[in-house]
Design a protein around this motif. Structure first.
Motif, mmCIF file in Angstrom:
data_model
loop_
_atom_site.group_PDB
_atom_site.id
_atom_site.type_symbol
_atom_site.label_atom_id
_atom_site.label_comp_id
_atom_site.label_asym_id
_atom_site.label_seq_id
_atom_site.Cartn_x
_atom_site.Cartn_y
_atom_site.Cartn_z
ATOM 1 N N HIS A 391 -3.755 1.910 -5.050
ATOM 2 C CA HIS A 391 -2.332 1.598 -5.270
ATOM 3 C C HIS A 391 -1.412 2.530 -4.481
ATOM 4 O O HIS A 391 -0.345 2.112 -4.023
ATOM 5 N N ALA A 392 -1.848 3.776 -4.319
ATOM 6 C CA ALA A 392 -1.039 4.706 -3.514
ATOM 7 C C ALA A 392 -0.958 4.196 -2.071
ATOM 8 O O ALA A 392 0.086 4.284 -1.425
ATOM 9 N N MET A 393 -2.048 3.642 -1.584
ATOM 10 C CA MET A 393 -2.060 3.103 -0.218
ATOM 11 C C MET A 393 -1.243 1.808 -0.140
ATOM 12 O O MET A 393 -0.455 1.605 0.784
ATOM 13 N N LEU A 394 -1.424 0.949 -1.138
ATOM 14 C CA LEU A 394 -0.710 -0.329 -1.154
ATOM 15 C C LEU A 394 0.798 -0.093 -1.129
ATOM 16 O O LEU A 394 1.533 -0.751 -0.376
ATOM 17 N N ASP A 395 1.220 0.851 -1.938
ATOM 18 C CA ASP A 395 2.664 1.139 -2.014
ATOM 19 C C ASP A 395 3.208 1.731 -0.722
ATOM 20 O O ASP A 395 4.420 1.706 -0.491
ATOM 21 N N GLN A 396 2.311 2.256 0.103
ATOM 22 C CA GLN A 396 2.758 2.772 1.416
ATOM 23 C C GLN A 396 2.513 1.747 2.529
ATOM 24 O O GLN A 396 2.569 2.061 3.709
ATOM 25 N N GLY A 397 2.202 0.504 2.123
ATOM 26 C CA GLY A 397 2.081 -0.565 3.112
ATOM 27 C C GLY A 397 0.735 -0.620 3.820
ATOM 28 O O GLY A 397 0.656 -1.001 4.990
ATOM 29 N N ILE A 398 -0.328 -0.236 3.090
ATOM 30 C CA ILE A 398 -1.675 -0.346 3.665
ATOM 31 C C ILE A 398 -2.488 -1.255 2.746
ATOM 32 O O ILE A 398 -2.652 -0.955 1.554
ATOM 33 N N TYR A 399 -2.992 -2.351 3.292
ATOM 34 C CA TYR A 399 -3.712 -3.323 2.464
ATOM 35 C C TYR A 399 -5.214 -3.222 2.699
ATOM 36 O O TYR A 399 -5.735 -3.652 3.724
ATOM 37 N N PHE A 400 -5.909 -2.621 1.715
ATOM 38 C CA PHE A 400 -7.376 -2.547 1.738
ATOM 39 C C PHE A 400 -7.953 -3.645 0.842
ATOM 40 O O PHE A 400 -7.233 -4.252 0.042
ATOM 41 N N ALA A 401 -9.261 -3.857 0.948
ATOM 42 C CA ALA A 401 -9.947 -4.770 0.028
ATOM 43 C C ALA A 401 -9.771 -4.237 -1.391
ATOM 44 O O ALA A 401 -9.998 -3.043 -1.623
ATOM 45 N N PRO A 402 -9.374 -5.114 -2.335
ATOM 46 C CA PRO A 402 -9.039 -4.623 -3.679
ATOM 47 C C PRO A 402 -10.252 -4.393 -4.587
ATOM 48 O O PRO A 402 -10.281 -4.861 -5.721
ATOM 49 N N SER A 403 -11.230 -3.701 -4.102
ATOM 50 C CA SER A 403 -12.376 -3.300 -4.926
ATOM 51 C C SER A 403 -13.138 -2.204 -4.192
ATOM 52 O O SER A 403 -13.219 -2.216 -2.962
ATOM 53 N N GLN A 404 -13.698 -1.278 -4.972
ATOM 54 C CA GLN A 404 -14.530 -0.239 -4.349
ATOM 55 C C GLN A 404 -15.776 -0.850 -3.696
ATOM 56 O O GLN A 404 -16.310 -0.325 -2.739
ATOM 57 N N TYR A 405 -16.208 -1.988 -4.249
ATOM 58 C CA TYR A 405 -17.488 -2.555 -3.812
ATOM 59 C C TYR A 405 -17.299 -3.621 -2.740
ATOM 60 O O TYR A 405 -17.907 -4.701 -2.799
ATOM 61 N N GLU A 406 -16.448 -3.351 -1.786
ATOM 62 C CA GLU A 406 -16.209 -4.295 -0.699
ATOM 63 C C GLU A 406 -16.053 -3.529 0.614
ATOM 64 O O GLU A 406 -15.751 -2.337 0.619
ATOM 65 N N ALA A 407 -16.207 -4.262 1.710
ATOM 66 C CA ALA A 407 -15.969 -3.679 3.027
ATOM 67 C C ALA A 407 -14.510 -3.892 3.424
ATOM 68 O O ALA A 407 -13.857 -4.825 2.961
ATOM 69 N N ASN A 408 -14.025 -3.013 4.279
ATOM 70 C CA ASN A 408 -12.739 -3.214 4.960
ATOM 71 C C ASN A 408 -13.042 -3.508 6.422
ATOM 72 O O ASN A 408 -14.116 -3.157 6.925
ATOM 73 N N PHE A 409 -12.078 -4.117 7.081
ATOM 74 C CA PHE A 409 -12.309 -4.556 8.467
ATOM 75 C C PHE A 409 -11.153 -4.138 9.372
ATOM 76 O O PHE A 409 -9.987 -4.231 8.982
ATOM 77 N N THR A 410 -11.516 -3.753 10.589
ATOM 78 C CA THR A 410 -10.500 -3.508 11.603
ATOM 79 C C THR A 410 -10.493 -4.705 12.553
ATOM 80 O O THR A 410 -11.287 -5.637 12.400
ATOM 81 N N SER A 411 -9.595 -4.651 13.532
ATOM 82 C CA SER A 411 -9.551 -5.734 14.513
ATOM 83 C C SER A 411 -9.248 -5.136 15.881
ATOM 84 O O SER A 411 -8.918 -3.953 15.992
ATOM 85 N N ALA A 412 -9.335 -5.986 16.887
ATOM 86 C CA ALA A 412 -9.046 -5.532 18.248
ATOM 87 C C ALA A 412 -7.554 -5.324 18.462
ATOM 88 O O ALA A 412 -7.150 -4.797 19.500
ATOM 89 N N VAL A 413 -6.732 -5.739 17.495
ATOM 90 C CA VAL A 413 -5.286 -5.612 17.693
ATOM 91 C C VAL A 413 -4.630 -4.566 16.789
ATOM 92 O O VAL A 413 -3.407 -4.458 16.755
ATOM 93 N N HIS A 414 -5.432 -3.797 16.069
ATOM 94 C CA HIS A 414 -4.852 -2.653 15.358
ATOM 95 C C HIS A 414 -4.399 -1.633 16.405
ATOM 96 O O HIS A 414 -5.073 -1.424 17.418
ATOM 97 N N THR A 415 -3.254 -1.015 16.132
ATOM 98 C CA THR A 415 -2.629 -0.166 17.156
ATOM 99 C C THR A 415 -2.662 1.315 16.767
ATOM 100 O O THR A 415 -2.958 1.663 15.613
#
Ligand SMILES: Cc1ncc(COP(=O)(O)O)c(C=O)c1O
Length: 430
Positions: A391-415
């Motif tokens: 929630h600390a990340m979400l409130d700062q505008g960072i959207y992660f997968a909403p569970s500890q038991y999941e992967a997060n993903f980057t992309s070729a267009v992250h800056t």
């Protein structure tokens, strides 16, 4: 309860409305925010690496629609391909040229797929591959690994990861014991347990299905020796090796985990990236096995919308961009590495115990867990710390997968700006 200073009132309102007509307000349980508390964010728009919610808040997105969006939201060539294809017709229920073109492209990336069948989702691919394995070997049992998720089909929801793990229902009600008991689940990365299971069940094991890099209990990295031994044991016992590359395909390496680790599975399952953001799956593998599928052979599998012309257009656009621009894939991998190292450094400075597992363009941050190599170790992670961090990340505008038991993903267009924003948010959140 979660407290927030960010206005997401419209999201909450939409969630209340949705709950009146949709089960739990969502169409896939992992979207419901059950694991992190609070109401899920409703999104209106995505562009590049950013998401915009219904209240106008902006986020750097690390969910990437749970993996498919290797080139971020609405990449120009994918949108153009979808639009052009739709104008020509949205479905024919008859063969179209692009189906074989997409299959050929997949084959270029993963040559182990001598013949391919397109389907509509990852779970269709894994379910069909299991049926094929049973049909080909005449054996009943299948093996999987604790915390791996292969879609929600009956044979595979045994000690499953992803939503099953998040919601505490890794073994679903409604699956008859006669079927579930044919699935053996073994600890990931545990060679001894693997050998024991082969010794006990080997002669009746049709297939082993594995996420070669696990994403569905959070990212867990395979030991090379474990994968190599698995390949060897399968050969020795006449058991088919199925790589579920629904998540890892085009994500850990353009040629999937099989290219990264030098393993040749008998069958491979795809989903996510292959559809360019539209619903698509596929399975493929050894010609002699795939020829057992209808209309060539006696194993039945079909689909009204399989190989849909709009979907294949999106998939072609996505994979063509990947083929032509290997540097873009490298860019996404480099970004992941920089992000992981940055997070680790901040954690070290703050004396905050955290583990970042990553392969290619996938990563998970575990809290206070120590090394994480299997489900047992995943469960060491402090989920309360995860929730607060989330929630600390979400409130700062960072959207992660909403569970500890999941992967997060980057992309070729992250800056670079995304990276700096994320690291600054991590600094505050920790
Ligand atoms: C490894 C793996 N296999 C299969 C599936 C099921 O795919 P789908 O949700 O497209 O049915 C998933 C979904 O997350 C997955 O991660």
């Amino acid at each position: 309860m979660t407290s927030t200073t960010v206005n997401r009132g419209r999201s909450s309102q939409l969630f209340q409305e949705a709950k009146k007509v949709l089960v739990g307000g969502v169409n896939s349980p992992v979207r419901a925010f059950k694991a992190v508390g609070g109401d899920p964010v409703f999104f209106k728009r995505g562009e590049g690496s950013h998401l915009y919610d219904e209240d106008g808040n902006e986020y750097v997105d690390y969910l990437m629609s749970w993996g498919p969006l290797l080139f971020g939201h609405s990449p120009k060539e994918v949108v153009a391909a979808i639009s052009a294809a739709a104008k020509e017709g949205t479905s024919f229920g008859a063969p179209t040229a692009r189906e074989a073109e997409l299959a050929k492209l997949v084959q270029e990336f993963l040559p182990s797929c001598e013949l391919i069948r397109l389907v509509n989702s990852g779970v269709e691919a894994t379910t069909s591959a299991i049926r094929l394995a049973r049909g080909a070997t005449g054996r009943r049992k299948i093996m999987k690994f604790n915390g791996c998720y292969h879609g929600h089909s009956d044979s595979l929801l045994v000690k499953a990861g992803s939503g099953g793990l998040t919601l505490g229902i890794p073994d679903s009600k409604g699956i008859i014991n006669e079927l579930a008991s044919q699935t053996i689940s073994v600890e990931f990365n545990d060679l001894q347990e693997l050998e024991q299971a082969f010794n006990t069940f080997g002669t009746d094991l049709a297939a082993v299905i594995i996420e070669p890099v696990v994403g569905n209990m959070g990212v867990v990295v395979p030991k090379l020796e474990f994968l190599k031994s698995l390949e060897h044991l399968c050969r020795k016992h006449g058991t088919l090796l199925i790589f579920d590359e629904v998540m890892t395909g085009f994500r850990v390496h353009p040629g999937g985990a099989q290219a990264l680790y030098g393993i040749k599975p008998d069958l491979t399952c795809f989903g996510k990236v292959i559809g360019g953001g539209l619903p698509c799956g596929a399975y493929g593998g050894r010609r002699d096995l795939m020829e057992l599928i209808a209309p060539m052979g006696p194993v039945y599998q079909a689909g009204t919308l399989s190989g849909n012309p709009v979907v294949t257009a999106a998939g072609m656009a996505m994979l063509t961009r990947l083929k032509k621009n290997p540097h873009e894939f490298k860019k996404a991998v480099d970004y992941t590495e920089q992000l992981a190292k940055g997070v680790e450094q901040i954690a070290q400075e703050k004396n905050y115990p955290l583990t970042v597992n990553r392969v290619g363009t996938m990563f998970t941050i575990f809290h206070n867990a120590g090394p994480v190599n299997n489900l047992k170790e995943v469960m060491h992670s402090d989920v309360n710390k995860f929730k607060a961090f989330y929630h600390a990340m979400l409130d700062q505008g960072i959207y992660f997968a909403p569970s500890q038991y999941e992967a997060n993903f980057t992309s070729a267009v992250h800056t670079e700006a995304d990276l700096q924003k994320t690291l600054a948010a991590v600094k505050k959140a920790l």
